[in-house]
Scaffold this active site. Sequence first.
Site, PDB file in Angstrom:
ATOM      1  CB  CYS A  31       1.294   6.815  11.373  1.00 50.06           C
ATOM      2  SG  CYS A  31       2.672   6.029  12.139  1.00 50.06           S
TER       3      CYS A  31
ATOM      4  CD  GLU B 137      -2.979  -1.034   2.249  1.00 53.67           C
ATOM      5  OE1 GLU B 137      -2.661  -0.475   3.321  1.00 53.67           O
ATOM      6  OE2 GLU B 137      -4.095  -1.526   2.048  1.00 53.67           O
TER       7      GLU B 137
END
Length: 345
Positions: A335, A85
């Site tokens: 994150c 990703e």
Amino acid sequence: MDPAKVRAALKELGLPAWRWDQIRRAAYDQAVSSYEEISVLPAAARAALEEKAPFWSLTERRVEVSPDGRARKALLVLRDGKVVESVLLRPSPTRWTTCISTQVGCAIGCTFCATGLMSLTRNLTPEEIADQVLFWRGYMRREGLEGRLDNVVYMGMGEPFACYEQTAESLRLLTDQKGLAIGARHVSVSTSGIAPKIVQFGRDFPQINLALSLHAATDELRTRLVPLNKAYPLAKLAEALKEYLALTNRKVFFEYVLLKGENDRPQDAEALVRWLRGIGRPALLHVNLIVFNQTDTPHRPTDEADARRFQALVMDAGFKATVRQNLGRDVEGACGQLVVLEKAA
Ligand code: SF4
């Protein structure tokens, strides 16, 4: 795109070396996505080049877009069928940042990180790392997105310093003035703390930003959250950072994911301040507090009030501290949330 492979393919096909300049300009300046779009190349050469030196080392499976359009997450398929990703974020109306991956999975196993729940499958090649930026530039052109993609952060899947050579070569590709030409000061590499590589990075890339995923400032807690801390405990990390600062005199960014009741208490902020004081001048140490993004882990997000209290304690001690805006949350691209749940066919 691997420039060395393309030049070798041109030679093998008996095409003149100056064709590389046409390809380079089309790929890097005009953000085209294939040889087919480079009309100045002879048609037969386009197919032959794709065969010998594929334009991109990855292809798009799908792109998810957040409702406000400020965050996009791509699922990219590599040539061996593995998937990674990559995220595109728009922090301001005219500027775009991409968060790229360096490995398929990750062996570090941070307990709050979705990628950490996967094991490591393999390192990406330098070409696969840099192609994520080319991919997003091509995507922006196709989608008609205004603004410039000129910020790159190595904070996607994987630990960049666990595959240091690949990371280093990809940094050369990104910052090459005849290539993607991203300014070195617009690139940041984040590590969970492989101490010897921090020093090497300072020597090799003194202009590129360093971020350390810290998350706790006592060994007991940090080892629990970031198991790598056993190999490189906080005292070793502090030594490496002091050496890094002596080499570069550049600001270091500390990523600190706030987890409710675990590392967001006043005593945790005090431990952080004590540890930072042993490293260097406050002006060179910047703490990025990240409000935890829910992943499939036992941790819980801190609340806004606790995040602000933590920030105030760090700032009162003279350090810069910001609470990071979580742009990617809508597409699970923030994150600690990058994970591939789907296997390529
Ligand atoms: S936070 Fe980074 S180093 Fe830790 S498991 Fe996730 S990807 Fe790996």
